[in-house]
Design a protein around this motif. Structure first.
Motif, PDB file in Angstrom:
ATOM      1  N   GLN B 155      -5.026  -2.323  31.823  1.00 10.84           N
ATOM      2  CA  GLN B 155      -5.820  -2.129  32.798  1.00 10.84           C
ATOM      3  C   GLN B 155      -7.128  -2.302  32.306  1.00 10.84           C
ATOM      4  O   GLN B 155      -7.755  -1.941  31.127  1.00 10.84           O
ATOM      5  N   MET B 156      -8.063  -3.308  32.904  1.00 10.09           N
ATOM      6  CA  MET B 156      -9.357  -3.588  32.584  1.00 10.09           C
ATOM      7  C   MET B 156     -10.450  -2.537  32.765  1.00 10.09           C
ATOM      8  O   MET B 156     -10.413  -2.169  33.890  1.00 10.09           O
ATOM      9  N   GLY B 157     -11.577  -2.778  31.940  1.00  8.67           N
ATOM     10  CA  GLY B 157     -12.531  -1.747  32.336  1.00  8.67           C
ATOM     11  C   GLY B 157     -13.768  -2.597  33.306  1.00  8.67           C
ATOM     12  O   GLY B 157     -13.236  -3.765  33.728  1.00  8.67           O
ATOM     13  N   GLU B 158     -14.892  -2.357  33.262  1.00 17.84           N
ATOM     14  CA  GLU B 158     -15.970  -2.903  33.913  1.00 17.84           C
ATOM     15  C   GLU B 158     -16.338  -4.116  33.218  1.00 17.84           C
ATOM     16  O   GLU B 158     -16.908  -4.974  33.900  1.00 17.84           O
ATOM     17  N   GLU B 159     -16.223  -4.187  32.024  1.00 21.01           N
ATOM     18  CA  GLU B 159     -16.793  -5.385  31.282  1.00 21.01           C
ATOM     19  C   GLU B 159     -16.356  -6.586  31.586  1.00 21.01           C
ATOM     20  O   GLU B 159     -17.032  -7.615  31.846  1.00 21.01           O
ATOM     21  N   PRO B 160     -15.182  -7.004  31.997  1.00 21.39           N
ATOM     22  CA  PRO B 160     -14.819  -8.640  32.470  1.00 21.39           C
ATOM     23  C   PRO B 160     -15.329  -8.734  33.902  1.00 21.39           C
ATOM     24  O   PRO B 160     -15.761  -9.993  34.311  1.00 21.39           O
ATOM     25  N   TYR B 161     -15.548  -7.832  34.723  1.00 19.91           N
ATOM     26  CA  TYR B 161     -16.367  -7.801  35.984  1.00 19.91           C
ATOM     27  C   TYR B 161     -17.772  -7.913  35.877  1.00 19.91           C
ATOM     28  O   TYR B 161     -18.363  -8.971  36.479  1.00 19.91           O
TER      29      TYR B 161
END
Lengths: 115, 504
Positions: B155-161
């Protein structure tokens, strides 16, 4: 109807009469969580102060070991009590009966307690 | 800027929304449209099989409204947990739909595709380094589980977005994501409070479920301010009340006060919920408590076999009274019949509706009835039986299910009066193949050094519907353009695109 002496002092409540929401749902594939939201703050406070909801009561109601009750949290902003337990099996494992866990609240619908 | 506005059209991409609500949302000039497309609720099958639990046409319908509207308004669209589970095949499913829409409508935009499926070798390395820990009540991981896993997503956090926004993407399609991340990315990029941004995302990801009456297929609007955020349902039929919003905090969570996510947890102990006007609520006081080290949640499934089922009803009172005994005998018969044929490893179950078939627990009815006179549970008039067989192959599952069905149909139990047949089949054929069977085997936290590079992004430019370029941007390439992007991105416009010179 004759009241016993105990019943004269306290009142018997059905959870479904004093709650507006009684529900169950997966909280991830490995946990089941149960929410009870009360109709009015007074009853919520009474139930909270009397400690009606606790790990022992929940374990007995569902026939599970007390150690499987992960937490009973009283959440004042929503006049709600949340109980989270270890799912008897992870969601979708062989033997599954309720993948979303959304129908496991039924025993709570019949819960009665004295206040 | 003092306010950042977000439109959440629907709780799950493909669940739909009234166009009227969406248009109300666009009138409020959102800075971003974000939508969550996934969940683990539908169980392990979808991640394992690489299929979506939502229907392609329903997903396309939603995207077909959202993407052109956002491009016209000059704001980004962010889609998280593509295809329901967010592994590579799920992302590919949604990518195809976006390409179709781009082509059919002749759209011009830059697309970012962020993957979340992990290489097993990476997970193995991390596991050997002691950096993968179980999320209670999941068990300690083993290398065997890693070997057996079909897909492992993080589950990715906001950083890649945030990175994709900085690269100038107009549409961002993300793999498995922590739901609030897609909503919190633009606000955090623009310096808004992380705790408030994530908490607002936590509510917006369910769209109008937090309103009264709640709905997973209607839109919700969020106004993030410096000292809190305001939620507004976009249909006049709904209201947000302090109770509806605070009660939503309970939904699908283990503990309403502490909500863990990548990199840290939201702490709601100091939260206030205040009514604003007739139908809005302001939330304030959320805190973000970072963890020591950055952890992402892993989800993985392994394949168990194939399932075949048969559904049948029973109305005979003698049979109903003896049903447990009869099904136990039939199980024995099936096992015995195939013992010397080599079918020893199979799962056979009778789900008996009308007699505890729904409950995940041992029969709790006698406890919950709670009558002083010890009244027993009354006998139902009808039962529904689902015969379930899971075998190593499709053929074995068919064999076991079919044999169990014919054995039960003609089983001569003691006291039998109806000698023509024990089951009422609603369908012909009576048996149905259910396909592959999976189960969750990874639900763990993994420590990561860089929350961006774990999730590689690809960028594509569409010009009037035609894809004109495709670029992979590995993390080390990102670094240079990232620095330049930040320099060129210091005004107040949250959608100012600084990365266009460097991409495609």
């Amino acid at each position: 109807m004759t009241l016993t002496r105990k019943e004269e002092r306290t009142m018997r409540y059905k959870l479904r009469d004093v709650a507006s929401v009684i529900r169950s749902k997966n909280s991830g594939p490995y946990e089941l969580t149960f929410d009870v939201i009360f109709r009015d703050p007074e009853t919520y406070e009474k139930v909270k102060n009397a400690g009606i909801f606790n790990a022992k009561m929940f374990a007995e109601l569902y026939g599970i070991p007390e150690a499987d009750v992960i937490g009973v949290v009283h959440f004042d902003p929503a006049k709600a009590i949340k109980t989270t337990i270890v799912r008897p099996i992870p969601s979708g494992t062989l033997g599954e009966t309720d993948v979303y866990g959304a129908q496991q609240h039924a025993p709570l619908m019949k819960l009665e307690f004295d206040l | 800027m003092d306010e950042l506005r977000i439109l959440s059209p629907t709780a799950i991409l493909g669940y739909g929304f009234p166009v009227e609500s969406f248009e109300e949302g666009m009138k409020r000039k959102p800075h971003v449209i974000a939508v969550d497309a996934g969940s683990t609720d539908p169980g392990p099958y979808y991640l394992g099989a690489g299929k979506s639990f939502t229907d392609n046409n329903s997903v396309k319908r939603d995207l077909e409204i959202m993407i052109p509207a956002a491009l016209e308004a000059g704001i980004p669209v962010i889609i998280g947990t593509a295809g329901g589970s967010g592994a590579r095949p799920h992302v590919a499913l949604t990518l195809e739909l976006i390409k179709e829409i781009a082509n059919e409508k002749g759209l011009t935009f830059k697309l970012a595709v962020i993957q979340s499926e992990l290489d097993k070798e990476l997970v193995r390395e991390k596991f050997r380094a002691g950096e993968v820990t179980p999320l209670f009540p999941a068990k300690e991981l083993t290398e065997k589980e890693i070997d057996e896993a079909v897909h492992i997503v993080a589950q990715m956090g906001e950083e890649p977005y945030i990175k994709a926004l900085e690269m100038g993407a107009d549409v961002i399609l993300g793999g498995r994501s922590y739901d609030p991340s897609l909503f919190a990315a633009l606000p955090i990029k623009n310096g808004f409070d992380k705790a408030l941004a994530l908490h607002m995302g936590k509510i917006l990801e369910c769209a109008a479920i937090a309103a009264l009456p709640g709905s997973g297929s209607d839109s919700m609007f969020g106004y993030l301010q410096r000292d809190g955020f305001i939620l507004e349902p976009l249909s006049p039929a709904r209201k947000c009340t302090p109770l509806s919003v605070s009660a939503h905090t309970l939904y699908e969570k283990s503990n309403p006060y502490v909500l863990p996510g990548p990199g840290g947890a939201l702490d709601l102990h100091g939260c206030t919920f205040t009514p604003v006007g007739d139908n809005k609520v302001k939330v304030a006081g959320t805190k973000f408590v970072p963890t020591d080290g950055y952890f992402v949640k892993l989800e993985g499934v392994r394949k168990v076999g194939y399932r075949t089922i048969s559904c049948a009803g029973v109305m005979d009172p003698v049979m109903i009274a003896k049903i447990d005994e009869i099904t136990a005998e039939v199980k024995k018969r099936v096992k015995n019949n195939f013992e010397h044929y080599g079918f020893q490893e199979f799962f056979l179950d009778f789900k008996i509706y009308g007699k505890g078939g729904v409950s995940l627990f041992n029969d709790t009815r006698s406890v919950s009835e709670n009558n002083d006179n010890n009244e027993s549970v009354p006998m139902p008039d009808e039962l529904m039986i689902i015969i379930e067989a899971v075998g190593a192959t499709r053929e074995q599952a068919n064999t076991i299910c079919g044999f169990a069905r014919s054995t039960l149909l003609h089983y001569g139990y003691e006291g039998r009066v109806a000698t023509a047949g024990n089951l009422a089949f609603p369908f012909s054929p009576s048996d149905a193949e259910m396909g592959e069977v999976f189960e969750f085997n990874i639900y763990h936290l993994m420590k990561v050094d860089d929350p961006v590079s774990l999730f590689p992004a690809t960028y594509m430019q569409f010009n009037q519907g035609k894809a004109t370029g495709e670029n992979n941007h590995p993390a080390h390439v990102h670094k240079t353009s990232f620095a330049k992007t930040q320099q060129g991105n210091e005004n107040n416009d949250p959608n100012k695109k600084g990365g266009e010179n460097h991409a495609v």
